[in-house]
Scaffold this motif. Structure first.
Motif, PDB file in Angstrom:
ATOM      1  N   MET A   1       0.543  -1.142  -0.203  1.00  0.00           N
ATOM      2  CA  MET A   1      -0.181   0.262   0.063  1.00  0.00           C
ATOM      3  C   MET A   1       0.799   1.124   0.067  1.00  0.00           C
ATOM      4  N   ALA A   2       0.644   2.233  -0.829  1.00  0.00           N
ATOM      5  CA  ALA A   2       1.435   3.247  -0.756  1.00  0.00           C
ATOM      6  C   ALA A   2       1.022   4.631  -0.562  1.00  0.00           C
ATOM      7  N   SER A   3       1.060   5.260   0.366  1.00  0.00           N
ATOM      8  CA  SER A   3      -0.007   6.334   0.859  1.00  0.00           C
ATOM      9  C   SER A   3       1.430   7.974   1.000  1.00  0.00           C
ATOM     10  N   CYS A   4       0.364   8.600   1.600  1.00  0.00           N
ATOM     11  CA  CYS A   4       1.032  10.070   0.968  1.00  0.00           C
ATOM     12  C   CYS A   4       0.251  11.281   1.488  1.00  0.00           C
ATOM     13  N   ILE A   5       0.536  11.775   2.471  1.00  0.00           N
ATOM     14  CA  ILE A   5      -0.357  13.144   3.099  1.00  0.00           C
ATOM     15  C   ILE A   5       1.003  14.794   2.294  1.00  0.00           C
ATOM     16  N   THR A   6       0.146  14.949   1.478  1.00  0.00           N
ATOM     17  CA  THR A   6      -0.021  15.980   0.546  1.00  0.00           C
ATOM     18  C   THR A   6      -1.037  17.397   0.514  1.00  0.00           C
ATOM     19  N   ASN A   7      -0.364  18.039   1.432  1.00  0.00           N
ATOM     20  CA  ASN A   7      -1.291  19.667   1.435  1.00  0.00           C
ATOM     21  C   ASN A   7      -2.635  19.241   1.675  1.00  0.00           C
ATOM     22  N   GLY A   8      -2.524  18.224   3.225  1.00  0.00           N
ATOM     23  CA  GLY A   8      -3.738  17.432   3.510  1.00  0.00           C
ATOM     24  C   GLY A   8      -4.599  16.564   3.431  1.00  0.00           C
ATOM     25  N   ASP A  10      -4.615  12.626   1.795  1.00  0.00           N
ATOM     26  CA  ASP A  10      -4.242  10.724   2.880  1.00  0.00           C
ATOM     27  C   ASP A  10      -4.266  10.088   1.515  1.00  0.00           C
ATOM     28  N   ILE A  11      -3.160  10.097   0.809  1.00  0.00           N
ATOM     29  CA  ILE A  11      -3.639   8.546  -0.228  1.00  0.00           C
ATOM     30  C   ILE A  11      -3.163   7.612   0.305  1.00  0.00           C
ATOM     31  N   VAL A  51      -2.172  -1.810  -9.110  1.00  0.00           N
ATOM     32  CA  VAL A  51      -2.405  -0.480  -8.654  1.00  0.00           C
ATOM     33  C   VAL A  51      -3.142  -0.514  -8.096  1.00  0.00           C
ATOM     34  N   TYR A  52      -3.840  -0.578  -6.305  1.00  0.00           N
ATOM     35  CA  TYR A  52      -4.925   0.946  -6.193  1.00  0.00           C
ATOM     36  C   TYR A  52      -4.563   1.774  -5.183  1.00  0.00           C
ATOM     37  N   ARG A  53      -5.132   2.878  -5.263  1.00  0.00           N
ATOM     38  CA  ARG A  53      -4.850   4.052  -4.913  1.00  0.00           C
ATOM     39  C   ARG A  53      -6.018   5.046  -4.248  1.00  0.00           C
ATOM     40  N   GLY A  54      -6.209   5.509  -2.923  1.00  0.00           N
ATOM     41  CA  GLY A  54      -7.435   6.102  -2.340  1.00  0.00           C
ATOM     42  C   GLY A  54      -7.432   5.772  -1.177  1.00  0.00           C
ATOM     43  N   VAL A  55      -8.325   5.762  -1.005  1.00  0.00           N
ATOM     44  CA  VAL A  55      -8.567   5.571   0.954  1.00  0.00           C
ATOM     45  C   VAL A  55      -8.765   3.977   1.528  1.00  0.00           C
ATOM     46  N   ALA A  56      -7.895   3.937   2.535  1.00  0.00           N
ATOM     47  CA  ALA A  56      -7.595   2.615   2.859  1.00  0.00           C
ATOM     48  C   ALA A  56      -7.935   1.289   2.925  1.00  0.00           C
ATOM     49  N   ALA A  57      -9.017   1.575   3.459  1.00  0.00           N
ATOM     50  CA  ALA A  57     -10.338   0.870   3.179  1.00  0.00           C
ATOM     51  C   ALA A  57     -10.831   0.523   2.806  1.00  0.00           C
ATOM     52  N   ASN A  58     -10.656   1.804   1.350  1.00  0.00           N
ATOM     53  CA  ASN A  58     -11.442   0.453   0.413  1.00  0.00           C
ATOM     54  C   ASN A  58     -10.009   0.125  -0.994  1.00  0.00           C
ATOM     55  N   PRO A  88       7.805   9.116   1.663  1.00  0.00           N
ATOM     56  CA  PRO A  88       8.509  10.557   0.950  1.00  0.00           C
ATOM     57  C   PRO A  88       8.523  10.667  -0.682  1.00  0.00           C
ATOM     58  N   GLY A  89       9.125   9.163  -1.428  1.00  0.00           N
ATOM     59  CA  GLY A  89       8.613   9.252  -2.611  1.00  0.00           C
ATOM     60  C   GLY A  89       7.467   9.357  -3.233  1.00  0.00           C
ATOM     61  N   ASP A  90       6.542   9.350  -2.859  1.00  0.00           N
ATOM     62  CA  ASP A  90       5.099   9.181  -3.244  1.00  0.00           C
ATOM     63  C   ASP A  90       4.224  10.714  -3.556  1.00  0.00           C
ATOM     64  N   ILE A  91       3.415  10.437  -4.801  1.00  0.00           N
ATOM     65  CA  ILE A  91       2.517  11.915  -5.425  1.00  0.00           C
ATOM     66  C   ILE A  91       1.696  11.620  -4.598  1.00  0.00           C
ATOM     67  N   ALA A  92       0.985  13.486  -4.692  1.00  0.00           N
ATOM     68  CA  ALA A  92      -0.888  13.776  -4.449  1.00  0.00           C
ATOM     69  C   ALA A  92      -0.984  12.910  -5.615  1.00  0.00           C
ATOM     70  N   GLY A  93      -1.043  12.526  -6.406  1.00  0.00           N
ATOM     71  CA  GLY A  93      -2.429  12.469  -7.545  1.00  0.00           C
ATOM     72  C   GLY A  93      -1.887  10.845  -8.325  1.00  0.00           C
ATOM     73  N   ASP A  94      -2.910  10.258  -8.949  1.00  0.00           N
ATOM     74  CA  ASP A  94      -3.029   8.879  -9.810  1.00  0.00           C
ATOM     75  C   ASP A  94      -3.750   8.320  -7.720  1.00  0.00           C
ATOM     76  N   SER A  95      -4.881   9.373  -7.814  1.00  0.00           N
ATOM     77  CA  SER A  95      -5.790   8.353  -6.788  1.00  0.00           C
ATOM     78  C   SER A  95      -7.296   8.924  -6.594  1.00  0.00           C
ATOM     79  N   TYR A  96      -7.917   8.131  -5.849  1.00  0.00           N
ATOM     80  CA  TYR A  96      -9.612   8.219  -5.590  1.00  0.00           C
ATOM     81  C   TYR A  96     -10.025   8.448  -4.542  1.00  0.00           C
ATOM     82  N   LEU A  97     -10.152   9.864  -3.908  1.00  0.00           N
ATOM     83  CA  LEU A  97     -11.050  10.180  -2.648  1.00  0.00           C
ATOM     84  C   LEU A  97     -11.681  10.744  -2.412  1.00  0.00           C
ATOM     85  N   THR A  98     -12.878   9.980  -1.817  1.00  0.00           N
ATOM     86  CA  THR A  98     -13.562  10.434  -1.537  1.00  0.00           C
ATOM     87  C   THR A  98     -13.977  10.542  -0.119  1.00  0.00           C
TER      88      THR A  98
END
Length: 199
Positions: A1-8, A10-11, A51-58, A88-98
């Motif tokens: 799982m890859a996560s990043c908090i950028t500008n508030g 959370d991916i 790869v899946y990215r978004g809210v952790a539970a989803n 730290p190397g993650d990016i803020a894009g490529d995600s679906y955040l609801t």
């Protein structure tokens, strides 16, 4: 799982690979990718994995759906899952955040996920002096979940159903999410291994 908090923001993400031990493996993998409901995550399938990215539970829900949808009673199937948050190397894009825990594959996982699995996994948390205590707590959660953790060189073994296992992954990611700025879970999940017949 890859996560990043950028500008508030959370991916969370997961990189998942499936290995069905059968001649028409490609069809089994692609069928599972298509059957998995990805309406609550960002998805990309490449040469090596999905790869899946978004809210952790989803994200955990999608990973579980992928593995359960690939299962059949006669095939030795292995899944490799890399979960991580806060790289730290993650990016803020490529995600679906609801902001919502939607879990669109939950019904399928519960209906189809009762088959037994074996898993080896390792949990890593970074930037903390108390990492061994946190690993011990993660393993204690596995015991409480009925997954019979057994210590081995460089990993922990788990045994249970597919539904139990992925519910546990959801639990430990939820446990680690707020207090740990960066963590990784590496898991290999196996079902119908012929090695079990030799034991």
């Amino acid at each position: 799982m890859a996560s990043c908090i950028t500008n508030g923001i959370d991916i969370t993400g997961v990189r998942a690979s499936l290995y069905p031990m059968r001649t028409d493996f490609a069809n089994q993998i692609l069928t599972s990718v298509v059957a998995t409901d990805t309406t609550a995550v960002w998805q990309q399938t490449d040469l090596f994995s999905t790869v899946y990215r978004g809210v952790a539970a989803n994200v955990v829900d999608a990973a579980a759906g992928l593995f359960v949808n690939a299962y059949d009673t006669s095939t030795h199937l292995v899944g490799e899952f890399t979960f991580s948050k806060g790289c730290p190397g993650d990016i803020a894009g490529d995600s679906y955040l609801t902001g919502q825990q939607l879990r669109p594959n939950a019904t399928v996982i519960q209906e189809k996920g009762s088959f037994p699995v074996h898993c080896k996994y390792s949990f890593y948390t970074f930037g903390r002096d108390d990492y061994m205590a946190e690993i011990a707590q993660i393993v204690a959660l596995a015991k409480a979940a009925g997954l019979q953790p057994k210590s081995a060189h460089y990993c922990t073994f788990l045994t249970g159903t597919a539904a139990q296992l992925f519910a546990y992954f959801d639990q430990i990611l939820n446990y680690a999410h707020a207090p740990m700025s960066h963590y990784v879970v590496e898991a290999t999940v196996s079902v119908n291994s012929p090695s079990l017949e030799e034991q």
